[in-house]
Design a protein around this motif. Structure first.
Motif, PDB file in Angstrom:
ATOM      1  N   VAL A  87       0.892  -1.282  -0.043  1.00  0.00           N
ATOM      2  CA  VAL A  87      -0.053  -0.054   0.116  1.00  0.00           C
ATOM      3  C   VAL A  87       0.990   1.339   0.057  1.00  0.00           C
ATOM      4  CG1 VAL A  87      -1.745   1.383   1.317  1.00  0.00           C
ATOM      5  CG2 VAL A  87      -2.076  -1.019   1.174  1.00  0.00           C
ATOM      6  N   LEU A  88       1.918   1.317   0.674  1.00  0.00           N
ATOM      7  CA  LEU A  88       2.731   2.483   0.648  1.00  0.00           C
ATOM      8  C   LEU A  88       3.677   2.600  -0.455  1.00  0.00           C
ATOM      9  CD1 LEU A  88       4.323   2.012   4.415  1.00  0.00           C
ATOM     10  CD2 LEU A  88       2.821   3.524   3.511  1.00  0.00           C
ATOM     11  N   ALA A  89       4.028   1.557  -1.156  1.00  0.00           N
ATOM     12  CA  ALA A  89       4.724   1.499  -2.310  1.00  0.00           C
ATOM     13  C   ALA A  89       4.006   2.107  -3.533  1.00  0.00           C
ATOM     14  CB  ALA A  89       5.513   0.256  -2.579  1.00  0.00           C
ATOM     15  N   PRO A  91       1.479   4.171  -4.436  1.00  0.00           N
ATOM     16  CA  PRO A  91       1.520   5.743  -4.891  1.00  0.00           C
ATOM     17  C   PRO A  91       2.870   5.898  -5.562  1.00  0.00           C
ATOM     18  CG  PRO A  91       0.579   5.482  -2.731  1.00  0.00           C
ATOM     19  CD  PRO A  91       1.154   4.133  -3.216  1.00  0.00           C
ATOM     20  N   ALA A  92       3.890   5.567  -4.874  1.00  0.00           N
ATOM     21  CA  ALA A  92       5.114   5.968  -5.233  1.00  0.00           C
ATOM     22  C   ALA A  92       5.652   5.358  -6.412  1.00  0.00           C
ATOM     23  CB  ALA A  92       6.249   5.721  -4.228  1.00  0.00           C
ATOM     24  N   TYR A  94       3.401   4.520  -8.607  1.00  0.00           N
ATOM     25  CA  TYR A  94       2.667   5.253  -9.587  1.00  0.00           C
ATOM     26  C   TYR A  94       2.959   6.493 -10.051  1.00  0.00           C
ATOM     27  CZ  TYR A  94      -1.933   7.239 -11.387  1.00  0.00           C
ATOM     28  OH  TYR A  94      -2.837   7.703 -12.012  1.00  0.00           O
ATOM     29  N   ALA A  95       3.540   7.298  -9.154  1.00  0.00           N
ATOM     30  CA  ALA A  95       4.061   8.651  -9.488  1.00  0.00           C
ATOM     31  C   ALA A  95       5.455   8.254 -10.509  1.00  0.00           C
ATOM     32  CB  ALA A  95       4.648   9.298  -8.231  1.00  0.00           C
ATOM     33  N   LEU A 163      10.166  -2.691   6.746  1.00  0.00           N
ATOM     34  CA  LEU A 163      10.012  -1.632   5.491  1.00  0.00           C
ATOM     35  C   LEU A 163      10.998  -1.206   4.825  1.00  0.00           C
ATOM     36  CD1 LEU A 163       6.782   0.197   7.079  1.00  0.00           C
ATOM     37  CD2 LEU A 163       6.707  -1.295   5.212  1.00  0.00           C
ATOM     38  N   LEU A 167      10.943  -1.944   1.068  1.00  0.00           N
ATOM     39  CA  LEU A 167      10.237  -1.037   0.092  1.00  0.00           C
ATOM     40  C   LEU A 167      10.975  -0.721  -1.218  1.00  0.00           C
ATOM     41  CD1 LEU A 167       8.958   1.775   2.453  1.00  0.00           C
ATOM     42  CD2 LEU A 167       7.809   0.267   0.908  1.00  0.00           C
ATOM     43  N   PRO A 168      12.558  -0.761  -1.160  1.00  0.00           N
ATOM     44  CA  PRO A 168      13.416  -0.382  -2.239  1.00  0.00           C
ATOM     45  C   PRO A 168      13.037  -1.279  -3.348  1.00  0.00           C
ATOM     46  CG  PRO A 168      14.836  -0.102  -0.470  1.00  0.00           C
ATOM     47  CD  PRO A 168      13.453  -0.730   0.073  1.00  0.00           C
ATOM     48  N   VAL A 171       9.263  -0.788  -4.701  1.00  0.00           N
ATOM     49  CA  VAL A 171       8.995  -0.014  -5.635  1.00  0.00           C
ATOM     50  C   VAL A 171       9.605  -0.101  -6.841  1.00  0.00           C
ATOM     51  CG1 VAL A 171       9.393   2.500  -5.900  1.00  0.00           C
ATOM     52  CG2 VAL A 171       8.874   1.856  -3.765  1.00  0.00           C
TER      53      VAL A 171
ATOM     54  N   LEU B  11       1.683  13.488  -5.008  1.00  0.00           N
ATOM     55  CA  LEU B  11       2.458  12.109  -5.475  1.00  0.00           C
ATOM     56  C   LEU B  11       3.741  12.406  -5.434  1.00  0.00           C
ATOM     57  CD1 LEU B  11      -0.051  10.519  -8.222  1.00  0.00           C
ATOM     58  CD2 LEU B  11       0.490   9.567  -5.847  1.00  0.00           C
ATOM     59  N   LYS B  12       4.149  13.305  -6.266  1.00  0.00           N
ATOM     60  CA  LYS B  12       5.690  13.708  -6.282  1.00  0.00           C
ATOM     61  C   LYS B  12       6.192  13.969  -4.673  1.00  0.00           C
ATOM     62  CE  LYS B  12       5.823  15.158 -10.818  1.00  0.00           C
ATOM     63  NZ  LYS B  12       5.753  16.383 -11.571  1.00  0.00           N
ATOM     64  N   TYR B  14       5.209  12.874  -1.872  1.00  0.00           N
ATOM     65  CA  TYR B  14       5.039  11.422  -1.410  1.00  0.00           C
ATOM     66  C   TYR B  14       6.166  10.595  -1.526  1.00  0.00           C
ATOM     67  CZ  TYR B  14       3.555   6.810   0.256  1.00  0.00           C
ATOM     68  OH  TYR B  14       3.510   5.613   0.823  1.00  0.00           O
ATOM     69  N   LEU B  15       6.468  10.670  -2.917  1.00  0.00           N
ATOM     70  CA  LEU B  15       7.662   9.770  -3.433  1.00  0.00           C
ATOM     71  C   LEU B  15       8.852  10.251  -2.721  1.00  0.00           C
ATOM     72  CD1 LEU B  15       8.487   7.961  -5.796  1.00  0.00           C
ATOM     73  CD2 LEU B  15       8.689   9.966  -7.138  1.00  0.00           C
ATOM     74  N   LEU B  18       8.942   8.792   0.868  1.00  0.00           N
ATOM     75  CA  LEU B  18       9.269   7.748   0.604  1.00  0.00           C
ATOM     76  C   LEU B  18      11.017   7.423   0.634  1.00  0.00           C
ATOM     77  CD1 LEU B  18       7.444   4.478  -0.208  1.00  0.00           C
ATOM     78  CD2 LEU B  18       9.521   4.905  -1.644  1.00  0.00           C
ATOM     79  N   PHE B  21      12.540   8.015   3.577  1.00  0.00           N
ATOM     80  CA  PHE B  21      12.631   7.022   4.594  1.00  0.00           C
ATOM     81  C   PHE B  21      13.660   5.727   4.239  1.00  0.00           C
ATOM     82  CE2 PHE B  21      11.017   2.714   5.837  1.00  0.00           C
ATOM     83  CZ  PHE B  21      10.746   2.828   6.945  1.00  0.00           C
ATOM     84  N   VAL B  22      13.614   5.587   3.095  1.00  0.00           N
ATOM     85  CA  VAL B  22      14.665   4.697   2.656  1.00  0.00           C
ATOM     86  C   VAL B  22      15.939   4.998   2.877  1.00  0.00           C
ATOM     87  CG1 VAL B  22      15.588   3.356   0.724  1.00  0.00           C
ATOM     88  CG2 VAL B  22      12.909   3.621   1.001  1.00  0.00           C
TER      89      VAL B  22
END
Lengths: 286, 267
Positions: A87-89, A91-92, A94-95, A163, A167-168, A171, B11-12, B14-15, B18, B21-22
């Motif tokens: 779920v968290l990945a 939107p990223a 998608y962008a 996460l 996550l990497p 995504v 969206l950007k 949010y990207l 993320l 965070f990583v």
């Protein structure tokens, strides 16, 4: 020489290229895994392993409450990590697939590969310091008058670690599968009056299904087997199966009992992997 | 701002969050490695090279670095060789049981490392092989070969099948066609694969921890330091490992990308 002839002939030349992997995997991949199964029936007496066929380890482990509580805890945490990460990945991804330039996407992909080559141990240790009672996060929260919160030695700590791990990769996989979608189809959906959210769930998600499911499956495999986050960030309470394997084999010197736990993990993974792949390739009902 | 623009902007943003965070733990560990505090927080302590001095003067860490480098070099050569053989077999031949053959080659990354570690330890101990550098190499080769195969297979994809056939028609044997055509064509992928598999081996800790015995690699030393207590030496070692691995990855990436373009042009 005809094409077909050339491709099916078996001779010395062909065997030289074909055999190395077969030999190597038999000796150092299939061999160890089969031995693991055999070992689960061995017994340990006076710190020595006796090669026999005895159900004692299986009976013992499967009758212990601590095994089942860590089994369900591990399964629950890995499932939660999979759902959360997906779920968290999304939107990223998608962008990355639809909203940024090709050049930005290439750079983003490169930066997503970087974490694979930084030590996961060091990243975990870094979180340990950041999330501590006096760490950076609590210091920042204190400025706005909150906290301090206990994040280490709780499932929250474990989840942050999971996460960071998944996550990497997730995504990366999601972006790859989303960017394969024909943009014209999305355009068509919009033109036919489909709203944004409806387009995502009725057009984009079904078309990227295989990639999304494979990504989620890798998340599950990685967090199900990881011992670093649950140990260092989760304080190993409750224990996960991976920590149970380490404790049983390293401290307890009970390799056969650890093998029982390992086989239970493998079986669970196989069942989930087959279910996920069958689901991913199932023909949509229409 | 219209609705589309707003959503795109969110969206950007949010990207970015993320990615933050990583990368937080990676950046933090580099910063902490130059920080004087044993237990870094905000505000940061003063700049210090104390932790680097400690690791440079530690003979255990130097020994582990040597072990890691030897293991990484041996692993990368073995994994790349086996990966090449497998990729070439897949590229050139169709044969019975090719599906299971490829599954056998590509399966290892789907098995949790902790299970591989236990299985390897038991299996190698049975033959008296555990607790040596060799045992780490054997295990790491299993883990690295799928990556080597994937990289080389991608490169072979770009090779025109008629190139080899042309060499045979001109009288070259299969062996000399291999030497004169296939190997030179895949060379960039071979170098990339050597770098990437070395980086993977250099970073792997679970299997190495189980089978290495007294021949600890760098990640195993990190694991043991972390088990003790808060020790910022970990950040210094981590930064050093990060730089080593990234150098290998960037070299691999540059070689692969440069020749990717060349390959397309020559076809």
């Amino acid at each position: 020489m005809s094409q077909a002839n050339r491709k099916s002939r078996v001779d010395l030349y062909a065997l030289v290229w074909r055999l190395p992997i077969i030999l190597w995997q038999m000796l150092f991949f299939i061999g160890p895994l089969l031995f693991l199964i055999a070992m689960s029936f061995f017994l340990v007496k006076n710190y020595r392993m006796i090669e026999t066929f005895d159900m004692a380890n299986w009976n013992r482990i499967l009758s212990k409450d601590y095994f089942w509580s860590s089994y369900w805890y591990t399964l629950g945490m890995a499932s939660l990590a999979t759902v959360l990460a997906t779920v968290l990945a999304f939107p990223a991804s998608y962008a990355l697939a639809f909203k940024v330039s090709a050049n930005t996407r290439r750079w983003a992909m490169f930066f997503l590969i970087v974490p694979f080559f930084t030590s996961y141990l060091v990243r975990t240790f870094s979180w340990y310091v950041i999330l501590a009672k006096t760490g950076v996060v609590n210091a920042l929260l204190a400025y706005i008058g909150l906290g301090p919160y206990t994040m280490l030695n709780t499932p929250i700590g474990t989840m942050v670690g999971f996460l960071t791990l998944v996550l990497p990769l997730l995504v990366l996989l999601q972006t790859l599968s989303l960017s394969q979608i024909d943009k014209n189809l999305i355009e068509a959906a919009h033109n036919l009056g489909s709203g944004r959210v409806r387009t995502i769930f009725n057009v984009i998600v079904p078309m990227a299904k295989v990639g999304l499911v494979v990504g989620a499956l890798f998340c599950f495999i990685l967090s199900f087997g990881d011992f670093v986050s649950p140990y260092y960030l989760g304080g190993s309470t409750p224990q996960t199966l991976s920590i149970l394997i380490i404790d049983t084999s390293k401290a307890g010197q009970q390799w056969p009992r650890a093998a029982v736990v390992a086989i239970c993990m493998m079986t669970t993974l196989f069942v989930i992997a087959f279910a996920a792949i069958a689901y991913a390739y199932r023909k949509p009902k229409s | 701002m219209n609705k589309d623009g707003l959503i795109s902007f969110l969206l950007k943003a949010y990207l970015l969050v993320l990615f933050l965070f990583v990368f937080t733990p990676i950046i933090a560990s580099v910063i902490f490695s130059f920080n004087s505090d044993r237990f870094p927080t905000i505000p940061l302590g003063s700049f210090s090279l104390e932790w680097y001095q400690l690791i440079i003067n530690d003979p255990d860490i130097a020994e582990a670095a040597v072990t890691s480098i030897i293991v990484a070099i041996c692993t990368s050569i073995l994994a790349t060789f086996i990966g090449f053989c497998t990729a070439y077999s897949d590229y050139r031949y169709d044969f019975k049981f090719k599906g299971p053959y490829l599954a056998l080659a590509l399966l290892p990354p789907t098995i949790p490392l902790i299970i591989m570690a236990l299985a390897m330890l038991a299996w190698l101990s049975k033959f008296g092989l555990s607790g040596s550098k060799l045992s780490i190499v054997l295990a790491h080769t299993v883990l690295c070969t799928p990556f080597a195969m994937a990289i080389i297979r991608l490169r072979l994809n770009q090779m025109d099948e008629s190139l080899e056939a042309a060499a045979w028609n001109l009288g070259a044997s299969e062996w000399s066609a291999m030497r004169e055509i296939v190997v030179p064509f895949t060379m960039p992928a071979i170098v990339s694969s050597l770098c990437l598999t070395a980086a993977v081996s250099f970073d792997e800790f679970a299997v190495a921890w189980f089978v290495s015995g007294l021949n600890k690699t760098i990640p195993v030393v990190i694991l043991e330091i972390v088990q003790g207590n808060i020790d910022p030496r970990v950040n210094a070692i981590g930064t050093f490992v990060f730089i080593t691995s990234m150098t290998l990855v960037v070299i691999a990436q540059i070689i692969f990308m440069r020749n990717q373009k060349k390959g397309v042009q020559s076809v």
